[in-house]
Motif scaffolding. Sequence first.
Motif, PDB file in Angstrom:
ATOM      1  N   UNK A  53       0.851  -1.192   0.000  1.00 52.67           N
ATOM      2  CA  UNK A  53       0.000   0.000   0.000  1.00 52.67           C
ATOM      3  C   UNK A  53       0.888   1.243   0.000  1.00 52.67           C
ATOM      4  N   UNK A  54       0.702   2.089  -1.017  1.00 48.42           N
ATOM      5  CA  UNK A  54       1.531   3.292  -1.189  1.00 48.42           C
ATOM      6  C   UNK A  54       0.699   4.545  -0.974  1.00 48.42           C
ATOM      7  N   UNK A  55       1.248   5.530  -0.249  1.00 50.07           N
ATOM      8  CA  UNK A  55       0.525   6.799  -0.113  1.00 50.07           C
ATOM      9  C   UNK A  55       0.729   7.676  -1.350  1.00 50.07           C
ATOM     10  N   UNK A  56      -0.245   8.509  -1.657  1.00 44.47           N
ATOM     11  CA  UNK A  56      -0.081   9.545  -2.690  1.00 44.47           C
ATOM     12  C   UNK A  56      -0.148  10.862  -1.933  1.00 44.47           C
ATOM     13  N   UNK A  57       1.010  11.414  -1.634  1.00 45.13           N
ATOM     14  CA  UNK A  57       1.010  12.564  -0.752  1.00 45.13           C
ATOM     15  C   UNK A  57       1.716  13.763  -1.369  1.00 45.13           C
ATOM     16  N   UNK A  58       1.087  14.934  -1.274  1.00 45.39           N
ATOM     17  CA  UNK A  58       1.722  16.169  -1.725  1.00 45.39           C
ATOM     18  C   UNK A  58       1.617  17.153  -0.576  1.00 45.39           C
ATOM     19  N   UNK A  59       2.731  17.795  -0.258  1.00 46.20           N
ATOM     20  CA  UNK A  59       2.804  18.680   0.908  1.00 46.20           C
ATOM     21  C   UNK A  59       2.274  17.900   2.106  1.00 46.20           C
ATOM     22  N   UNK A  60       1.282  18.464   2.794  1.00 41.05           N
ATOM     23  CA  UNK A  60       0.858  17.734   3.984  1.00 41.05           C
ATOM     24  C   UNK A  60      -0.432  16.972   3.782  1.00 41.05           C
ATOM     25  N   UNK A  61      -0.790  16.820   2.512  1.00 34.23           N
ATOM     26  CA  UNK A  61      -2.102  16.226   2.278  1.00 34.23           C
ATOM     27  C   UNK A  61      -1.992  14.849   1.642  1.00 34.23           C
ATOM     28  N   UNK A  62      -2.708  13.882   2.204  1.00 36.43           N
ATOM     29  CA  UNK A  62      -2.769  12.562   1.588  1.00 36.43           C
ATOM     30  C   UNK A  62      -3.872  12.628   0.528  1.00 36.43           C
ATOM     31  N   UNK A  63      -3.455  12.719  -0.751  1.00 39.42           N
ATOM     32  CA  UNK A  63      -4.437  12.865  -1.827  1.00 39.42           C
ATOM     33  C   UNK A  63      -5.057  11.539  -2.230  1.00 39.42           C
ATOM     34  N   UNK A  64      -4.441  10.460  -1.772  1.00 35.35           N
ATOM     35  CA  UNK A  64      -4.980   9.149  -2.121  1.00 35.35           C
ATOM     36  C   UNK A  64      -3.990   8.074  -1.748  1.00 35.35           C
ATOM     37  N   UNK A 107      10.155  -2.149  -5.228  1.00 35.44           N
ATOM     38  CA  UNK A 107       9.342  -1.324  -4.327  1.00 35.44           C
ATOM     39  C   UNK A 107       9.834   0.120  -4.350  1.00 35.44           C
ATOM     40  N   UNK A 108      11.173   0.299  -4.412  1.00 36.91           N
ATOM     41  CA  UNK A 108      11.716   1.661  -4.480  1.00 36.91           C
ATOM     42  C   UNK A 108      11.234   2.366  -5.738  1.00 36.91           C
ATOM     43  N   UNK A 109      11.285   1.632  -6.851  1.00 41.11           N
ATOM     44  CA  UNK A 109      10.878   2.219  -8.122  1.00 41.11           C
ATOM     45  C   UNK A 109       9.392   2.605  -8.078  1.00 41.11           C
ATOM     46  N   UNK A 110       8.594   1.702  -7.528  1.00 41.43           N
ATOM     47  CA  UNK A 110       7.165   1.999  -7.429  1.00 41.43           C
ATOM     48  C   UNK A 110       6.935   3.225  -6.537  1.00 41.43           C
ATOM     49  N   UNK A 111       7.701   3.325  -5.451  1.00 35.87           N
ATOM     50  CA  UNK A 111       7.531   4.476  -4.555  1.00 35.87           C
ATOM     51  C   UNK A 111       7.833   5.770  -5.289  1.00 35.87           C
ATOM     52  N   UNK A 112       8.921   5.759  -6.093  1.00 33.18           N
ATOM     53  CA  UNK A 112       9.268   6.960  -6.857  1.00 33.18           C
ATOM     54  C   UNK A 112       8.151   7.317  -7.828  1.00 33.18           C
ATOM     55  N   UNK A 113       7.635   6.275  -8.463  1.00 34.40           N
ATOM     56  CA  UNK A 113       6.555   6.472  -9.435  1.00 34.40           C
ATOM     57  C   UNK A 113       5.329   7.117  -8.768  1.00 34.40           C
ATOM     58  N   UNK A 114       5.001   6.649  -7.570  1.00 31.98           N
ATOM     59  CA  UNK A 114       3.813   7.190  -6.909  1.00 31.98           C
ATOM     60  C   UNK A 114       4.061   8.605  -6.382  1.00 31.98           C
ATOM     61  N   UNK A 115       5.319   8.925  -6.070  1.00 28.89           N
ATOM     62  CA  UNK A 115       5.610  10.302  -5.657  1.00 28.89           C
ATOM     63  C   UNK A 115       5.326  11.257  -6.812  1.00 28.89           C
ATOM     64  N   UNK A 116       5.749  10.840  -8.018  1.00 33.38           N
ATOM     65  CA  UNK A 116       5.483  11.683  -9.195  1.00 33.38           C
ATOM     66  C   UNK A 116       3.988  11.740  -9.488  1.00 33.38           C
ATOM     67  N   UNK A 117       3.371  10.581  -9.361  1.00 27.49           N
ATOM     68  CA  UNK A 117       1.933  10.503  -9.663  1.00 27.49           C
ATOM     69  C   UNK A 117       1.147  11.431  -8.749  1.00 27.49           C
ATOM     70  N   UNK A 118       1.573  11.516  -7.488  1.00 29.77           N
ATOM     71  CA  UNK A 118       0.839  12.349  -6.534  1.00 29.77           C
ATOM     72  C   UNK A 118       0.854  13.812  -6.978  1.00 29.77           C
TER      73      UNK A 118
END
Length: 416
Positions: A128-139, A157-168
């Motif tokens: 389960x990955x967070x989609x977070x921007x600033x202080x808000x969990x957007x999804x 898992x690292x690659x997926x985390x990076x991907x979700x950071x961009x996605x957020x």
Amino acid sequence: MISPGKKQHFTEQEFSQLMLAEFNRSLMLIADRELLVNNITSKIKQISPVERIVVFLLDVETEKYTRAGKRQHEDEWFRDIRFTPHDKLVNWLSVNERCFQVSRSDEVMTYLSDRERELTHAASIELIFPLKVMNRLNGFVMLGARSDEKPFSGQEIDLLSLLFDQAAFALENTTLYEEQSARIKKMYRADRLAILGQLAAGAAHEIRNPLTAIRSSMQYLAKGIHDPDKLEMISELMEEVDRINKIVQGLLSFAKPPGLEMARVDVAELLRQTLALLNNTLARGGVEASLDVRVKNTVVTADASQLKQVFLNVLLNAVEAMENSEEKRLALGIEDGRSLDYRSRYLLVIVADTGKGVEQGDLENIFNPFYTTKKDGTGLGLPISYGIVSRHGGEMEVNSASGKGATVVIKLPRTM
Ligand SMILES: Nc1ncnc2c1ncn2[C@@H]1O[C@H](COP(=O)(O)OP(=O)(O)OP(=O)(O)O)[C@@H](O)[C@H]1O
Ligand SMILES: [Mg+2]
């Protein structure tokens, strides 16, 4: 375009960098949320062959996390599942700002609620990955196990985390874009209603005087007539005149609305009163009504009698829309809501019916004066209601899919 097939030509690291760069480029171009989610889903599949991808996104207005993206195979585990900021999973992701692996995070799993634990196990969710921007969990994104049953590697898992950071970030952009489009649409609607209002006021004034003259002359003439057929005709004419009068009255209250008499109003109580007024209408129509108050404090500052008129209009529309429905359910709800920028709070009054609904193309028109699909409708109910809600500093919208009922959301500002 890079693909897993070409993966062997690159080192793992080169592949990751290329993949992320390309992903980033493609995200810049997408302003539509659903498209973006579908794009993210297909990128995940390029990195890992997973059994299941479930994306939850925050709807800022209702403060709920709901599912997004295409659902080719409607996933029974996630049907109607929503999360709120008070749910433990959401809380954990907000605080820890990182992903967790279900099979290796016993302490997180113990922290989750029974419902969340059961759901993750039943749907075989592994990451389960967070989609977070600033202080808000957007999804957040839930991934099932790999289809080849291999464990996820740390690098994966690292690659997926990076991907979700961009996605957020990209998702945050689409939210801003949608917010702006909605604002422009509202401005356009307000302009159009203001112009129509001026026109209507002029016309209504001109019509009202001759109408009064016609009515009183007819009453006078009727006194000298004894032929029952002719009397019947006159009474029909009078009815038509009264009908015109009703339209004119409506027009005037649309164009020159009375001032607001503000006081503290308990919205739940007002809704109950309005329902009580409609008791007979509901019983005759075989409509089953329910009211679900999901907040403690339902008091706002408003003009009670004008607000009641809004509720009456909306409830009557719902009852009328269900005339030929097999299922006749009128579900009223009161919830808390926030503006997109979190600056103001609203009380949301939600009226959902199981009627014939509104065609997508007609949704734009239903707030226009005189737009009606009813034999005896004036088409003024919604524009008048919209005006009243706007003057309260609130908003009103209708969502519907043809044949699937309609949902009216009335947002009333709350004092903090
Ligand atoms: N809950 C609903 N379900 C389906 N259609 C709706 C609903 N509410 C409104 N509409 C559509 O919007 C139109 C406009 O509604 P509005 O209340 O402004 O006028 P009306 O109901 O037609 O006339 P009046 O309010 O004077 O009786 C309706 O004729 C109907 O087509
Ligand atoms: Mg109406």
